[in-house]
Design a protein around this motif. Sequence first.
Motif, PDB file in Angstrom:
ATOM      1  N   VAL A   1     -11.340  12.895  -4.434  1.00  0.00           N
ATOM      2  CA  VAL A   1     -12.599  13.315  -5.038  1.00  0.00           C
ATOM      3  C   VAL A   1     -12.939  12.443  -6.241  1.00  0.00           C
ATOM      4  N   ALA A   2     -12.018  12.326  -7.190  1.00  0.00           N
ATOM      5  CA  ALA A   2     -12.156  11.434  -8.356  1.00  0.00           C
ATOM      6  C   ALA A   2     -13.498  11.586  -9.047  1.00  0.00           C
ATOM      7  N   HIS A   3     -13.850  12.820  -9.373  1.00  0.00           N
ATOM      8  CA  HIS A   3     -15.066  13.121 -10.142  1.00  0.00           C
ATOM      9  C   HIS A   3     -16.349  12.689  -9.425  1.00  0.00           C
ATOM     10  N   GLY A   4     -16.266  12.452  -8.125  1.00  0.00           N
ATOM     11  CA  GLY A   4     -17.452  12.032  -7.390  1.00  0.00           C
ATOM     12  C   GLY A   4     -17.652  10.534  -7.312  1.00  0.00           C
ATOM     13  N   MET A   5     -16.737   9.743  -7.897  1.00  0.00           N
ATOM     14  CA  MET A   5     -16.853   8.291  -7.795  1.00  0.00           C
ATOM     15  C   MET A   5     -16.656   7.858  -6.344  1.00  0.00           C
TER      16      MET A   5
ATOM     17  N   GLY B   1       0.794  -1.219   0.000  1.00  0.00           N
ATOM     18  CA  GLY B   1       0.000   0.000   0.000  1.00  0.00           C
ATOM     19  C   GLY B   1       0.825   1.267   0.000  1.00  0.00           C
ATOM     20  N   ALA B   2       2.143   1.173   0.133  1.00  0.00           N
ATOM     21  CA  ALA B   2       3.007   2.358   0.052  1.00  0.00           C
ATOM     22  C   ALA B   2       3.126   2.856  -1.380  1.00  0.00           C
ATOM     23  N   LEU B   3       2.942   1.960  -2.356  1.00  0.00           N
ATOM     24  CA  LEU B   3       2.846   2.261  -3.786  1.00  0.00           C
ATOM     25  C   LEU B   3       4.174   2.577  -4.462  1.00  0.00           C
ATOM     26  N   ALA B   4       5.263   2.583  -3.735  1.00  0.00           N
ATOM     27  CA  ALA B   4       6.573   2.823  -4.350  1.00  0.00           C
ATOM     28  C   ALA B   4       7.666   2.328  -3.408  1.00  0.00           C
ATOM     29  N   ARG B   5       8.811   1.983  -3.998  1.00  0.00           N
ATOM     30  CA  ARG B   5       9.993   1.602  -3.217  1.00  0.00           C
ATOM     31  C   ARG B   5      11.200   2.373  -3.729  1.00  0.00           C
TER      32      ARG B   5
ATOM     33  N   THR C   1      -9.293   7.556  -2.221  1.00  0.00           N
ATOM     34  CA  THR C   1      -8.034   7.312  -1.530  1.00  0.00           C
ATOM     35  C   THR C   1      -7.227   8.610  -1.439  1.00  0.00           C
ATOM     36  N   ARG C   2      -6.097   8.530  -0.777  1.00  0.00           N
ATOM     37  CA  ARG C   2      -5.242   9.711  -0.590  1.00  0.00           C
ATOM     38  C   ARG C   2      -4.876  10.368  -1.903  1.00  0.00           C
TER      39      ARG C   2
END
Length: 522
Positions: free
Chosen positions: A478-482, A124-128, A473-474
């Motif tokens: 908002v993501a267009h209201g999804m 879940g950190a999304l990068a290393r 998510t962080r």
Amino acid sequence: MGEAPQDGLGRRRFLLVAGAAAVAGSVGGCAGPRAPVPGPPAPSPTASAAPTVPPALPLDPPPLPERLLPGDPGWRLTSYGLAGAVDGYCDKVSVLPGEPVGLHVSTVAEGFRVTAYRMGWYGGALARRVWRSGWIRGRVHAPAGLDPLTRTVTAAWPRSATVPTDGWPEGAYLLRLDAAGGAQRYVPLIIRSASVAGKILLVHAAATWQAYNGWGGRSLYLGEGGRYDARSLAVSFDRPYDRTGMAKFLVHERAVVALAERLGVDLAYTTGVDLDRHQALAGARAVFFLGHDEYWTPEMRRRVTTARDAGTNLAFLGANTCYRRVRLERDGRRMVCYKTDAGLDPVYAVNPELVTADFRAEPMPDPESSLVGVYYDGFPVDAPYVVTAPDHWLFAGTGAVYGDAFPHLVGVEYDRVNPGVPTPRPLEILSHSPLMCGRRPSFADSAYYTAPSGAGVFASGTMRWAEALMAGTRDSPVAHGMDRRTRCFVTTVTENLLRSFARGPAGDLEPAPRDNVADLYG
């Protein structure tokens, strides 16, 4: 100049080995040289001697898969700074593992450093973080040059550093530039896979990133004064990315990479530019186009079509895919696209196949629908995604029923099935979403077909598919209201797609599509 990879594995091994050494030391197993100790008395002739078994030594733990290594949530930019504070670009779109790449940087700061982050899941950190340079002296370079014929912006800065990639796993990377004054920028780099056999190939849309990149005041869309008629007719990869260009990766691609790596399916990585130039597709289980992959060369399309016809599954997770026909020049560092001014293209009367008109336009019309299954229909829209085939295997586990609607999932560009243009059949429309594009009523469609080779082909029909994976998510609050419900639906469908396509030709493994085009379009 570089630091050791920060993957935690070395420390884990050290702790295990050190702990084992301490245990061994406590029983006299590895305390260093010492005087011989008299052994036990010899057994009597009538006694049977038991063999002496040395104590077992602990083994090093097996190396963890890349996706299970600890990540670094500090990869995100925290201070963009003023325009020109620090900018950079690589002299190659991608390299093979271990191949160095040149980095070209201009900054007003006294110095900068480079940190390489591999994008993925990582708990879940999304990068290393895999590498960091020392401090490099900063220099301000001359403003970008402009080709008056094609209005092409080129930085053409000298090389500031050579970045080694020894030991870097294949994948998508962001090189983060940190200037001494605090300003930060990203520079993308793909470490591409030498082999794709037995894997799902993730294709990063570097050509589309560059088409939208407005660094230097021009892109394939806008020119001086923000005018379309002043846009570039060719764009150069020898320049940094602005925020718009990088958004194509961050918004439309990164979440798919994270999900695919979390699932643990076998993956390979490349770019559309490499598909044009040298990336072989033979043996790939599937090829995934991740979000907004609009700009293709004819050679790229030929290779993808050949792969489909050999049994490789295809997934088009965005909309407006394979729409613009482009041409790469200057060793792949310049992309030409005349669009609606195709008659001005110098090759128009010489090589019609290479004319950079849209694929559906003259002089060599070949609509994207013959490959993708759907046809680009419009922009901008915002509409619910409406399920039409809830019992399709792709929707397994979603709980969706006929007519279920997922607000805002269709946008901002969309595709539909158009029976009046070349379209593979049988084709099953999985979602059929009514909408208004301006004042024009239409539909957006997700669709699925299988090729005679057995290859399965899925097209989502909406640009927001990858964005939905991050909704709430962080990184996309908002993501267009999804909402979370939409995120869970899209995540489950994408997981079904990845797992199935990783097994082999979907036409041999999954139920055949039930053609319903006539039911929905007459």
